[in-house]
Design a protein around this motif. Structure first.
Motif, PDB file in Angstrom:
ATOM      1  N   PRO A 139       0.604  -1.359   0.068  1.00  0.00           N
ATOM      2  CA  PRO A 139      -0.350   0.002   0.338  1.00  0.00           C
ATOM      3  C   PRO A 139       1.021   1.013  -0.167  1.00  0.00           C
ATOM      4  CG  PRO A 139      -0.410  -1.375   2.192  1.00  0.00           C
ATOM      5  CD  PRO A 139       0.112  -1.884   1.438  1.00  0.00           C
ATOM      6  N   SER A 140       2.391   0.974   0.788  1.00  0.00           N
ATOM      7  CA  SER A 140       2.772   2.407   0.608  1.00  0.00           C
ATOM      8  C   SER A 140       4.549   1.865   0.870  1.00  0.00           C
ATOM      9  CB  SER A 140       2.893   3.434   1.552  1.00  0.00           C
ATOM     10  OG  SER A 140       2.994   3.423   2.833  1.00  0.00           O
ATOM     11  N   TYR A 141       5.088   2.720   0.130  1.00  0.00           N
ATOM     12  CA  TYR A 141       6.804   2.346   0.779  1.00  0.00           C
ATOM     13  C   TYR A 141       6.874   2.140   2.141  1.00  0.00           C
ATOM     14  CZ  TYR A 141      11.260   1.555  -0.578  1.00  0.00           C
ATOM     15  OH  TYR A 141      13.013   1.258  -0.532  1.00  0.00           O
ATOM     16  N   GLU A 142       6.438   3.139   2.859  1.00  0.00           N
ATOM     17  CA  GLU A 142       7.021   2.626   4.215  1.00  0.00           C
ATOM     18  C   GLU A 142       6.609   1.928   4.718  1.00  0.00           C
ATOM     19  OE1 GLU A 142       5.861   5.897   2.604  1.00  0.00           O
ATOM     20  OE2 GLU A 142       7.537   7.011   2.235  1.00  0.00           O
ATOM     21  N   ALA A 143       5.053   1.623   4.567  1.00  0.00           N
ATOM     22  CA  ALA A 143       5.056  -0.010   4.971  1.00  0.00           C
ATOM     23  C   ALA A 143       5.112  -1.058   4.703  1.00  0.00           C
ATOM     24  CB  ALA A 143       3.340   0.327   4.651  1.00  0.00           C
ATOM     25  N   HIS A 144       6.273  -0.931   3.148  1.00  0.00           N
ATOM     26  CA  HIS A 144       6.264  -2.672   2.534  1.00  0.00           C
ATOM     27  C   HIS A 144       7.916  -2.020   3.987  1.00  0.00           C
ATOM     28  CE1 HIS A 144       9.187  -4.630   0.474  1.00  0.00           C
ATOM     29  NE2 HIS A 144       9.888  -3.407  -0.127  1.00  0.00           N
ATOM     30  N   LEU A 145       8.410  -1.059   3.974  1.00  0.00           N
ATOM     31  CA  LEU A 145      10.179  -1.556   4.638  1.00  0.00           C
ATOM     32  C   LEU A 145       9.236  -1.094   6.260  1.00  0.00           C
ATOM     33  CD1 LEU A 145      11.525   2.491   3.483  1.00  0.00           C
ATOM     34  CD2 LEU A 145      11.993   0.012   2.790  1.00  0.00           C
ATOM     35  N   ALA A 146       8.059  -1.060   6.702  1.00  0.00           N
ATOM     36  CA  ALA A 146       8.270  -1.302   8.169  1.00  0.00           C
ATOM     37  C   ALA A 146       7.580  -3.076   8.249  1.00  0.00           C
ATOM     38  CB  ALA A 146       6.825  -0.807   7.978  1.00  0.00           C
ATOM     39  N   SER A 147       6.818  -3.350   7.492  1.00  0.00           N
ATOM     40  CA  SER A 147       6.728  -4.876   7.098  1.00  0.00           C
ATOM     41  C   SER A 147       7.832  -5.985   7.148  1.00  0.00           C
ATOM     42  CB  SER A 147       5.865  -4.882   5.857  1.00  0.00           C
ATOM     43  OG  SER A 147       6.294  -5.248   5.087  1.00  0.00           O
ATOM     44  N   ILE A 148       8.695  -5.477   6.121  1.00  0.00           N
ATOM     45  CA  ILE A 148      10.361  -5.888   6.288  1.00  0.00           C
ATOM     46  C   ILE A 148      10.741  -6.181   7.876  1.00  0.00           C
ATOM     47  CG2 ILE A 148      12.004  -6.642   5.419  1.00  0.00           C
ATOM     48  CD1 ILE A 148      11.500  -4.512   3.346  1.00  0.00           C
ATOM     49  N   GLU A 149      11.082  -5.458   8.299  1.00  0.00           N
ATOM     50  CA  GLU A 149      11.610  -5.794  10.079  1.00  0.00           C
ATOM     51  C   GLU A 149      10.294  -6.119  10.974  1.00  0.00           C
ATOM     52  OE1 GLU A 149      14.526  -4.635  12.374  1.00  0.00           O
ATOM     53  OE2 GLU A 149      14.510  -4.468  10.324  1.00  0.00           O
ATOM     54  N   HIS A 154      16.044   1.628  10.681  1.00  0.00           N
ATOM     55  CA  HIS A 154      14.522   0.658  11.279  1.00  0.00           C
ATOM     56  C   HIS A 154      15.416  -0.296  12.917  1.00  0.00           C
ATOM     57  CE1 HIS A 154      13.179   1.851   7.290  1.00  0.00           C
ATOM     58  NE2 HIS A 154      12.232   1.129   7.805  1.00  0.00           N
ATOM     59  N   GLY A 155      16.339  -0.338  12.835  1.00  0.00           N
ATOM     60  CA  GLY A 155      16.912  -1.110  14.334  1.00  0.00           C
ATOM     61  C   GLY A 155      16.397   0.034  15.284  1.00  0.00           C
ATOM     62  N   ALA A 156      15.840   0.662  15.344  1.00  0.00           N
ATOM     63  CA  ALA A 156      15.871   1.572  16.538  1.00  0.00           C
ATOM     64  C   ALA A 156      14.754   0.753  17.387  1.00  0.00           C
ATOM     65  CB  ALA A 156      15.324   3.024  16.253  1.00  0.00           C
ATOM     66  N   GLY A 157      14.516   1.013  18.701  1.00  0.00           N
ATOM     67  CA  GLY A 157      13.738  -0.329  19.827  1.00  0.00           C
ATOM     68  C   GLY A 157      14.765  -1.919  19.811  1.00  0.00           C
ATOM     69  N   ALA A 158      15.482  -2.771  19.204  1.00  0.00           N
ATOM     70  CA  ALA A 158      15.574  -3.503  18.420  1.00  0.00           C
ATOM     71  C   ALA A 158      16.662  -4.350  19.747  1.00  0.00           C
ATOM     72  CB  ALA A 158      16.469  -4.181  17.376  1.00  0.00           C
TER      73      ALA A 158
END
Length: 346
Positions: A255-265, A342-346
């Motif tokens: 649905p969006s590029y930001e959602a794509h990246l978030a779903s990967i992580e 994307h690793g923030a809070g990992a």
């Protein structure tokens, strides 16, 4: 050899390797997206057949290609091969260049260090193993007494060379003892006196050496049989835009590029939390995906092809390990450190 003279087993074996190399070359011409991996296999067969100049020709051609995937690995293989047929000076120059470039992948380091070791350059081999470990294993892993599986050959190789040099154990050797998966201790496996045992007439000594070799063989088989990573598919922003422009029905999947990246992580963290190991990320391109869809006699708009495409890329060796190492750059391509992205809070 006369035509009516039977070939020796060695000659038959060499012919088999050449035939397999030539078959791989034909396959690479048919499947250019896999050409690098296939031609590296062909080069390996030429080395086994002792046709090393043809192996070097493959390494040179791959390095000259504009889209070479793993140049450091290819240069390392080229150096090791050159040294085996009399081009020591060129091999040493390539090895020096690789050490200076400090690749972040363990494989080139293993190849050049073991090449130095094989030619009795034990001090440079030790220095190379040590440089690689200090570069690739962060202090957090050292303190925890752990290391990623791909780095084990570096840890074990350094231990082996230090035994040959008669050096005392240090912290890296202690880590080697912890990652050793065989039933035989490393001090015993890497004991230089084992070479003497191979020429012994004492059945007990020979039996003990056979047991040690079985232990080593088991660890080699485990490494060779290790599966490719469980990988999640990542589309860089330009490829993402091109994919959805060509196949708008895939917006339901993306649905969006930001959602794509978030779903990967999120997917990778969920897999890790479930106990799944050996995780990775593969990067897709639209031409490669279209070729994959055509090979499956399907349309690129079929969203069920996406996980199959990711698995195929991982099987081809295209996966990058996740999570990135401490201090490493984020997988998303933004250029920021992973722990700040994307690793923030990992």
């Amino acid at each position: 050899m006369r035509p009516d003279t039977p070939a020796t087993p060695a000659e038959n074996e060499h012919a088999d390797h050449v035939a397999e190399a030539e078959r791989l070359e034909r396959t690479a011409a048919m499947y250019p997206e896999d050409a690098e991996a296939l031609l590296l296999q062909a080069a390996a067969h030429y080395e086994l057949a002792d046709v090393r100049d043809r192996a070097t020709a493959h390494y040179d051609a791959l390095l000259a290609a504009p889209d070479v995937h793993d140049p450091a690995l290819i240069r390392a293989l080229k150096a090791a091969n050159l040294w085996e047929y009399g081009h020591e000076a060129e091999a040493q120059a390539i090895i020096a260049g690789l050490r200076a470039s400090a690749p972040r992948d363990p494989a080139p380091w293993v190849i050049i260090a073991e090449s130095l070791e094989a030619h009795d350059e034990l001090e440079p081999a030790h220095e190379t193993f040590t440089e690689a470990l200090e570069l690739l294993i962060p202090e957090s892993e050292r303190d925890a007494g752990e290391a990623a599986y791909a780095k084990h050959p570096l840890i074990l190789g350094r231990h082996r060379v230090r035994r040959l040099l008669g050096a005392d154990h240090d912290a890296w050797d202690a880590l080697a003892d912890r990652v050793n998966r065989t039933a035989v201790s490393l001090d015993e496996l890497h004991d230089p006196k084992r070479l003497w045992a191979l020429g012994s007439n004492n059945p007990a000594e020979l039996r003990a050496e056979i047991d040690r070799l079985h232990a080593e063989l088991g660890s080699f088989r485990e490494a060779l049989s290790r599966p490719f990573p469980v990988a999640v598919l990542h589309w860089p922003s330009s490829e993402y835009a091109e994919l959805l422009a060509a196949y708008p029905s895939l917006t339901t999947e993306y649905p969006s590029y930001e959602a794509h990246l978030a779903s990967i992580e999120a997917s990778l963290r969920e897999l890790a939390a479930s106990g799944t190991g050996n995780l990775g990320i593969v990067t897709g391109t639209v031409p490669s995906y279209e070729a994959f869809a055509a090979s499956e006699a399907s349309s690129p708009e079929d969203a069920s092809l996406l996980p199959q495409y990711a698995t195929t890329l991982a099987a081809r060796g295209r996966a990058v390990a996740w999570p990135p190492e401490a201090g490493g750059v984020c997988w998303c391509g933004a250029g920021a450190a992973y722990l700040e992205c994307h690793g923030a809070g990992a």
